[in-house]
Motif scaffolding. Structure first.
Motif, PDB file in Angstrom:
ATOM      1  N   ARG A 202       0.871  -1.338  -0.034  1.00  0.00           N
ATOM      2  CA  ARG A 202       0.092  -0.083  -0.115  1.00  0.00           C
ATOM      3  C   ARG A 202       0.686   1.305  -0.199  1.00  0.00           C
TER       4      ARG A 202
ATOM      5  N   LEU B 157      -1.323  -4.786  -2.929  1.00  0.00           N
ATOM      6  CA  LEU B 157      -2.146  -4.035  -2.145  1.00  0.00           C
ATOM      7  C   LEU B 157      -2.147  -4.284  -0.604  1.00  0.00           C
ATOM      8  N   SER B 158      -1.194  -5.129  -0.368  1.00  0.00           N
ATOM      9  CA  SER B 158      -1.208  -5.890   0.912  1.00  0.00           C
ATOM     10  C   SER B 158       0.187  -5.861   1.616  1.00  0.00           C
TER      11      SER B 158
END
Ligand code: CMP
Length: 140
Positions: A95, A108-109
């Motif tokens: 992120r 996104l982790s």
């Protein structure tokens, strides 16, 4: 300074079809892939690979994730390879990783962040010995 490092494409990277894209970026940079293997990591070996995180709250989750499917392990060589590969992959948390880095472009982790790379030449030697040991690969 010529160096050798370990790069791993994690189960999420393999599932998402990013093996070619990650290896392309390594080669496009001018680094050399000198050894390459797809394998399913034994649980004990995932624990050994991440021994420095033992005791942390995310350790069990990390080990389960790393054994959830096949990984691709690559030995990468080139000038200053340890730091150059770390720069290419970007910071741990997808992120926050900047665009242009592998994690910045595809993750996104903080856990499922596509790739792992050794953070020193010493760790590279150790991690290569774990991941490329015949005993660490689950046979199909
Ligand atoms: P990696 O660079 O392979 O090093 C340790 C890994 O642990 C990291 O990438 C993530 O996959 C995972 N990780 C780190 N921090 C966390 C966290 N807070 N929660 C879950 N997984 C994490």
């Amino acid at each position: 300074m010529e160096q050798k490092t370990l790069l791993i494409i994690k189960p999420d990277g393999v599932r998402r079809g990013l093996v070619g894209e990650v290896l392309r970026r390594i080669e496009a940079k001018g680094l050399r892939i000198v050894k390459l293997k797809m394998l399913r990591l034994r649980r004990e070996c995932a624990e050994r690979l991440y021994d420095i995180h033992k005791g942390k709250e995310f350790f069990e989750d990390l080990v389960s994730f790393m054994t959830s499917g096949p990984i691709v392990a690559a030995i990468v060589e080139g000038d200053n390879a340890v730091n150059v590969v770390r720069t290419l992959i970007g910071p741990t948390d997808g992120r926050k990783a900047p665009p242009g880095t592998i994690r910045g472009d595809y993750a996104l982790s903080i856990k499922e962040n596509i790739v792992h790379a050794a953070d020193s030449a010493e760790r590279a030697e150790y991690e290569i010995s774990v991941v490329f040991s015949v005993d660490c690969s689950i046979e199909d």
